[in-house]
Enzyme design. Structure first.
Site: not given
Ligand code: FEO
Length: 402
Positions: A24, A79, A81, A83, A145, A164, A192, A227
């Site tokens: 992104h 989370h 999101e 991904d 986040h 994250d 990151y 990650h």
């Protein structure tokens, strides 16, 4: 695809994306991983997070080396999101669409919004969840986040699932911090943090304070992020770095970032860079023709001064400069000195627009923008050197040496 054992009952079952380069808008030159974890005991099987859409088979293949995926009893989504949740609908169809997906209250809302017709059985997580005789405690990490973000903590094993948080983008076969040195992972973790977490440093500082006050911090033996690496050798090291990074404390460093039409703004950038370096300021020179916005943003993170140059095109900023400003605006950097410069042919709005943007960002902008019409020559450079002197003095006045 093999799972990786973390403890006697916890496995990494995620996916490795060697090919992703644009996350992104953030450059990921070394790819990424989408980490997911399986807690397995004889009473219950719990999947923590899933993977990006397209990687479902990889996750299911790893799980099937441990247990039939249909035997998974429940899923926790830390989370929402994409991904980590893009693969959720397909994975739930495989393991049983009626099985419960536990998420924060905002996670239920966000997952429901993202997957309106998937028929997911979403449930707002309470304070904790039984994962087969062990309690998985949920820790509020709203806006780290996303609004839905939460950590899960398994006190019986000192194991924190941090979504994250404490992550990095690196596709590689190694899964643990002790398999690769800090010289390699340190810059990636910083990159990151700068690009993903900077806008939320106040929230991160509060969470770090809270987990310390609640006595959780000393119990953490292993950190499993969504990650990058599982921190099993020295989880305290990444926590220590986060405690430093949330302060957004600048170093005696400047970033000169610019684009150029016919090399005049480039010439100005070189003069400024050399001048600042000559004043003892570590100065990074970034032409936006060959530097990605997220690489520049990473350099900006620890810099005391962000100095941006733009030519003028049809009364506007150069598009790449506008792109950089939009990006760093979203990252909400604190404690920055700003300055603007640029060459132009006639109307000359470029540098003025940069100046206005830097002021609007709340940076300390101690001087007017420096503009040159047409091609600057050596004899014209005094205003530029004066700007460099002012910035160097301001850095030395406000920032301690390393
Ligand atoms: Fe890795 Fe915010 O997703």
């Amino acid at each position: 695809m093999e799972p990786i054992k973390i403890t006697d009952t916890v496995y990494w079952v995620g996916a490795i994306d060697y090919d992703i380069r644009d996350f992104h808008g953030y450059l990921t030159p070394r790819g990424s991983t989408y980490n997911a974890y399986l807690i397995v005991n004889d009473k219950k099987i719990t999947l923590i997070d899933t993977v990006k859409h397209g990687f479902e088979e990889e996750l299911l293949s790893r799980v099937s080396k441990i247990v039939d995926p249909k035997k998974i009893d429940q899923v926790v989504s830390n989370h929402a999101e994409m991904d980590h949740s893009g693969g959720l609908p397909e994975i739930m169809r495989h393991i049983g669409i009626d099985k419960t997906v536990h998420a924060s209250a905002m996670g239920v809302k966000n997952l429901g919004g993202q997957f309106k017709n998937a028929g997911l059985n979403l449930k707002a997580a309470g304070a904790s969840l039984d994962v087969g005789g062990e309690e998985l405690a949920f820790i509020e990490t709203r806006m780290i986040h996303w609004p839905d973000s939460m950590f899960s903590f398994l006190p019986s094993q000192g194991l924190l699932f941090s979504q994250d948080g404490f992550g990095m983008h690196l596709a590689c076969p190694e899964r643990f911090d002790d398999q690769i040195g800090e010289n390699t992972w340190g810059p990636l973790a910083m990159n990151y943090f700068a690009n993903i977490l900077t806008p939320y440093t106040a929230q991160i500082a509060k969470v770090l304070e809270k987990v310390a006050a609640d006595g959780i911090l000393p119990q953490i033996k292993i950190i499993c992020p969504d990650h990058g690496f599982v921190w099993r050798q020295n989880p305290g090291r990444i926590v220590e770095l986060y405690s430093r990074w949330v302060q957004q404390k600048p170093r005696r460093k400047a970033v000169v970032a610019f684009d150029t039409m016919w090399h005049s703004t480039e010439f100005m950038a070189r003069v400024l860079t050399d001048y600042l370096a000559g004043q003892g300021i570590e100065t990074m020179y970034h032409s936006l023709k060959n530097k990605h916005r997220s690489e520049v943003a990473t350099e900006c993170y620890e810099a005391a001064a962000i100095i941006i140059g733009s030519p003028t095109i049809n009364n506007q900023l150069f598009p790449s400069v506008s792109d950089l400003i939009t990006y760093i605006k979203s990252l909400k950097f604190k404690n920055k000195i700003g300055a603007a410069f640029g060459s132009h042919g006639w109307s000359g709005e470029g540098a003025k627009l940069v100046q206005a943007e830097l002021k609007a960002l709340g940076y300390n902008v101690p001087a007017d923008e420096v503009r040159f019409q047409w091609v600057p020559e050596e004899k014209d450079l005094e205003p530029l050197k004066a700007l460099g002197k002012l910035i160097a003095d301001e850095i030395k006045k406000t920032v301690d040496p390393d």
